[in-house]
Design a protein around this motif. Structure first.
Motif, PDB file in Angstrom:
ATOM      1  N   LYS A 109       0.875  -1.323  -0.025  1.00 38.26           N
ATOM      2  CA  LYS A 109       0.041  -0.046  -0.190  1.00 38.26           C
ATOM      3  C   LYS A 109       0.665   1.379   0.003  1.00 38.26           C
ATOM      4  N   ARG A 110       1.992   1.447   0.681  1.00 39.27           N
ATOM      5  CA  ARG A 110       2.857   2.429   0.904  1.00 39.27           C
ATOM      6  C   ARG A 110       3.475   2.666  -0.618  1.00 39.27           C
ATOM      7  N   LYS A 111       3.985   1.365  -1.318  1.00 38.52           N
ATOM      8  CA  LYS A 111       4.415   1.624  -2.552  1.00 38.52           C
ATOM      9  C   LYS A 111       3.503   2.267  -3.648  1.00 38.52           C
ATOM     10  N   GLU A 112       2.008   1.878  -3.575  1.00 40.55           N
ATOM     11  CA  GLU A 112       1.162   2.521  -4.445  1.00 40.55           C
ATOM     12  C   GLU A 112       0.740   3.667  -4.167  1.00 40.55           C
ATOM     13  N   ASN A 113       0.875   4.039  -2.752  1.00 37.73           N
ATOM     14  CA  ASN A 113      -0.074   5.280  -2.496  1.00 37.73           C
ATOM     15  C   ASN A 113       0.831   6.581  -1.966  1.00 37.73           C
ATOM     16  N   ASP A 117       9.783  10.856   0.485  1.00 38.73           N
ATOM     17  CA  ASP A 117      11.121  11.899   0.383  1.00 38.73           C
ATOM     18  C   ASP A 117      12.411  11.005   0.658  1.00 38.73           C
ATOM     19  N   THR A 118      12.683   9.978   0.203  1.00 41.52           N
ATOM     20  CA  THR A 118      14.105   9.380   0.634  1.00 41.52           C
ATOM     21  C   THR A 118      15.174   9.699  -0.296  1.00 41.52           C
ATOM     22  N   GLU A 119      16.229   9.574   0.313  1.00 42.45           N
ATOM     23  CA  GLU A 119      17.816   9.833  -0.502  1.00 42.45           C
ATOM     24  C   GLU A 119      18.196   8.632  -1.384  1.00 42.45           C
ATOM     25  N   LEU A 120      17.671   7.525  -1.027  1.00 43.71           N
ATOM     26  CA  LEU A 120      18.110   6.517  -1.606  1.00 43.71           C
ATOM     27  C   LEU A 120      17.016   5.345  -2.015  1.00 43.71           C
ATOM     28  N   THR A 121      16.986   4.489  -3.170  1.00 40.36           N
ATOM     29  CA  THR A 121      16.104   3.522  -3.251  1.00 40.36           C
ATOM     30  C   THR A 121      16.655   2.238  -3.020  1.00 40.36           C
ATOM     31  N   ARG A 122      15.711   1.284  -3.033  1.00 42.76           N
ATOM     32  CA  ARG A 122      16.136  -0.146  -2.791  1.00 42.76           C
ATOM     33  C   ARG A 122      17.283  -0.498  -3.679  1.00 42.76           C
ATOM     34  N   THR A 123      17.136  -0.065  -4.817  1.00 38.88           N
ATOM     35  CA  THR A 123      18.198  -0.472  -5.925  1.00 38.88           C
ATOM     36  C   THR A 123      19.591   0.196  -5.481  1.00 38.88           C
ATOM     37  N   ASP A 124      19.523   1.379  -5.072  1.00 36.43           N
ATOM     38  CA  ASP A 124      21.003   2.014  -4.620  1.00 36.43           C
ATOM     39  C   ASP A 124      21.418   1.252  -3.452  1.00 36.43           C
ATOM     40  N   ILE A 125      20.433   0.606  -2.511  1.00 42.38           N
ATOM     41  CA  ILE A 125      21.011   0.125  -1.290  1.00 42.38           C
ATOM     42  C   ILE A 125      21.799  -1.275  -1.718  1.00 42.38           C
ATOM     43  N   SER A 142      13.291   6.656   4.873  1.00 41.18           N
ATOM     44  CA  SER A 142      12.010   6.430   5.331  1.00 41.18           C
ATOM     45  C   SER A 142      11.190   5.616   4.236  1.00 41.18           C
ATOM     46  N   GLY A 143      10.250   4.475   4.861  1.00 38.68           N
ATOM     47  CA  GLY A 143       9.453   4.121   4.036  1.00 38.68           C
ATOM     48  C   GLY A 143      10.005   2.979   3.038  1.00 38.68           C
ATOM     49  N   ASP A 150      20.806  -8.673   2.892  1.00 43.84           N
ATOM     50  CA  ASP A 150      22.033  -8.757   3.838  1.00 43.84           C
ATOM     51  C   ASP A 150      22.741  -7.490   4.052  1.00 43.84           C
ATOM     52  N   LEU A 151      22.149  -6.884   5.037  1.00 45.32           N
ATOM     53  CA  LEU A 151      22.761  -5.637   5.689  1.00 45.32           C
ATOM     54  C   LEU A 151      23.583  -5.810   6.882  1.00 45.32           C
ATOM     55  N   SER A 152      24.278  -6.922   7.088  1.00 52.75           N
ATOM     56  CA  SER A 152      25.046  -7.165   8.058  1.00 52.75           C
ATOM     57  C   SER A 152      26.449  -6.083   8.092  1.00 52.75           C
ATOM     58  N   TYR A 153      26.619  -5.603   9.382  1.00 50.63           N
ATOM     59  CA  TYR A 153      27.686  -4.791   9.646  1.00 50.63           C
ATOM     60  C   TYR A 153      27.230  -3.360   9.059  1.00 50.63           C
ATOM     61  N   VAL A 154      26.276  -3.043   8.383  1.00 51.00           N
ATOM     62  CA  VAL A 154      25.997  -1.760   7.893  1.00 51.00           C
ATOM     63  C   VAL A 154      25.786  -0.465   8.935  1.00 51.00           C
ATOM     64  N   ASP A 155      26.234   0.447   8.871  1.00 50.47           N
ATOM     65  CA  ASP A 155      26.077   1.437   9.955  1.00 50.47           C
ATOM     66  C   ASP A 155      24.857   2.370   9.535  1.00 50.47           C
ATOM     67  N   PHE A 156      23.786   2.375  10.259  1.00 54.25           N
ATOM     68  CA  PHE A 156      22.468   3.250  10.024  1.00 54.25           C
ATOM     69  C   PHE A 156      22.816   4.463  10.891  1.00 54.25           C
ATOM     70  N   SER A 157      23.632   4.632  11.608  1.00 56.07           N
ATOM     71  CA  SER A 157      23.597   5.441  12.777  1.00 56.07           C
ATOM     72  C   SER A 157      23.002   6.823  12.526  1.00 56.07           C
ATOM     73  N   TYR A 158      22.067   7.445  13.209  1.00 56.06           N
ATOM     74  CA  TYR A 158      21.491   8.821  13.078  1.00 56.06           C
ATOM     75  C   TYR A 158      20.550   8.896  11.923  1.00 56.06           C
ATOM     76  N   ALA A 159      20.329   7.899  11.316  1.00 58.51           N
ATOM     77  CA  ALA A 159      19.556   7.777  10.014  1.00 58.51           C
ATOM     78  C   ALA A 159      18.076   7.869  10.378  1.00 58.51           C
ATOM     79  N   CYS A 160      17.177   8.444   9.560  1.00 57.90           N
ATOM     80  CA  CYS A 160      15.793   8.518   9.606  1.00 57.90           C
ATOM     81  C   CYS A 160      15.269   7.088   8.959  1.00 57.90           C
ATOM     82  N   LEU A 161      14.781   6.209   9.762  1.00 58.41           N
ATOM     83  CA  LEU A 161      14.307   4.814   9.080  1.00 58.41           C
ATOM     84  C   LEU A 161      12.784   4.602   9.564  1.00 58.41           C
ATOM     85  N   LYS A 162      12.015   5.633   9.461  1.00 57.68           N
ATOM     86  CA  LYS A 162      10.590   5.384   9.804  1.00 57.68           C
ATOM     87  C   LYS A 162       9.879   4.445   9.030  1.00 57.68           C
ATOM     88  N   SER A 163       9.145   3.568   9.292  1.00 57.07           N
ATOM     89  CA  SER A 163       8.259   2.950   8.510  1.00 57.07           C
ATOM     90  C   SER A 163       9.208   1.859   7.431  1.00 57.07           C
TER      91      SER A 163
END
Length: 282
Positions: A109-113, A117-125, A142-143, A150-163
């Motif tokens: 539903k989030r993808k459709e509706n 305002d994210t700075e990277l996409t799943r593909t970028d990740i 966010s979102g 596989d996101l082991s050892y990734v540093d997300f510190s101080y990021a906005c990861l809402k939803s």
């Protein structure tokens, strides 16, 4: 009542609403659920002597959706607010398949509706995680759907990861220091030895997650669901657990000094063997 006949009829009174189903329905699709345990034949459940109903002290508003899920495995079409209510019921009954299904529906539903305002996409990740020592410090993700990566050892510190959807992702040893991950989904994710110091996880879903030796010191865990989560040797000193669901969570050898466990919504079936409880409020 000893439920040994899978074809036998079961009468349920869920908070005043009456339902009829079978033992087979209650035990087959989600064999590790609370309902399956109740009617597996291993336990004796109490019936009303006058009408034969088994009483469960929950709101019966969405129980028909619970039964229909157990019958045919289809997640119902509901309003977003009703999905939140159904999710709480699924957590109570420990229906991990339904929890995952609701997460998938909300993600779609989030993808459709929503235009997020994210700075990277799943593909970028995915491109980024091919390199060593990946850092997404301070970014707005966010979102995003980062499930199963596989996101082991990734540093997300101080990021906005809402939803953000991290369902079934491998996040072992990832850093989430001071992130804002309100409402994020970590269902069945591997979070061994992760750092969540000072993180905002308000309303996050961590049901079935592996949080062994994770550092959750001073984290906001208000209204979180840790239903069935593995928190062995986790560090929770200073964490805020108001309305958190710790039903069936494994807290063996966890560091719970001065933690207010009385504020938790549910501690039913939680394992606390060997936990450091000095100064904890129970």
């Amino acid at each position: 009542m000893c439920a040994t006949d899978c074809s036998s009829v079961v009468r349920l009174n869920i908070g005043g609403k009456k339902f009829c189903t079978t033992v087979d329905t209650l035990t087959q699709r989600e064999p590790d659920s609370m309902l399956s345990a109740m009617f597996s034949g291993r336990h004796t459940v109490s019936q009303d002597s006058n009408n034969g109903y088994v009483f469960v002290d929950r709101d019966g508003k969405h129980f028909r959706h619970i039964l229909n899920w157990l019958r045919d495995g289809v997640v119902p079409t509901l309003k977003d607010s009703e999905y939140s209510e159904l999710l709480r019921e699924a957590e109570y009954y420990q229906l991990l398949g339904l929890i995952a299904g609701i997460g998938d529906v909300l993600n779609n539903k989030r993808k459709e509706n929503e235009e997020l305002d994210t700075e990277l996409t799943r593909t970028d990740i995915i491109k980024c995680i091919q390199s060593e020592k990946v850092r997404f410090r301070g970014l707005n993700l966010s979102g995003l759907d980062l499930s199963k990566l596989d996101l082991s050892y990734v540093d997300f510190s101080y990021a906005c990861l809402k939803s953000v959807f991290f369902s079934r992702a491998n996040l072992q040893c990832a850093k989430f220091r001071d992130v804002d991950a309100e409402g994020s989904i970590f269902h069945n994710a591997s979070l061994r030895e992760c750092e969540f110091t000072g993180a905002n996880l308000r309303g996050a879903l961590l049901a079935g997650a592996n949080l062994q030796s994770a550092n959750l010191q001073d984290a906001c865990l208000v209204d979180c669901s840790f239903c069935g989560a593995d928190l062995r040797s986790a560090h929770l000193q200073g964490a805020k657990l108001s309305k958190a669901n710790l039903k069936g969570a494994n807290l063996q050898r966890a560091y719970l000094r001065q933690v207010n466990l009385r504020d938790a919504q549910s501690m039913e079936g939680a394992k606390l063997n060997g936990a450091n409880m000095m100064g904890a409020i129970r």
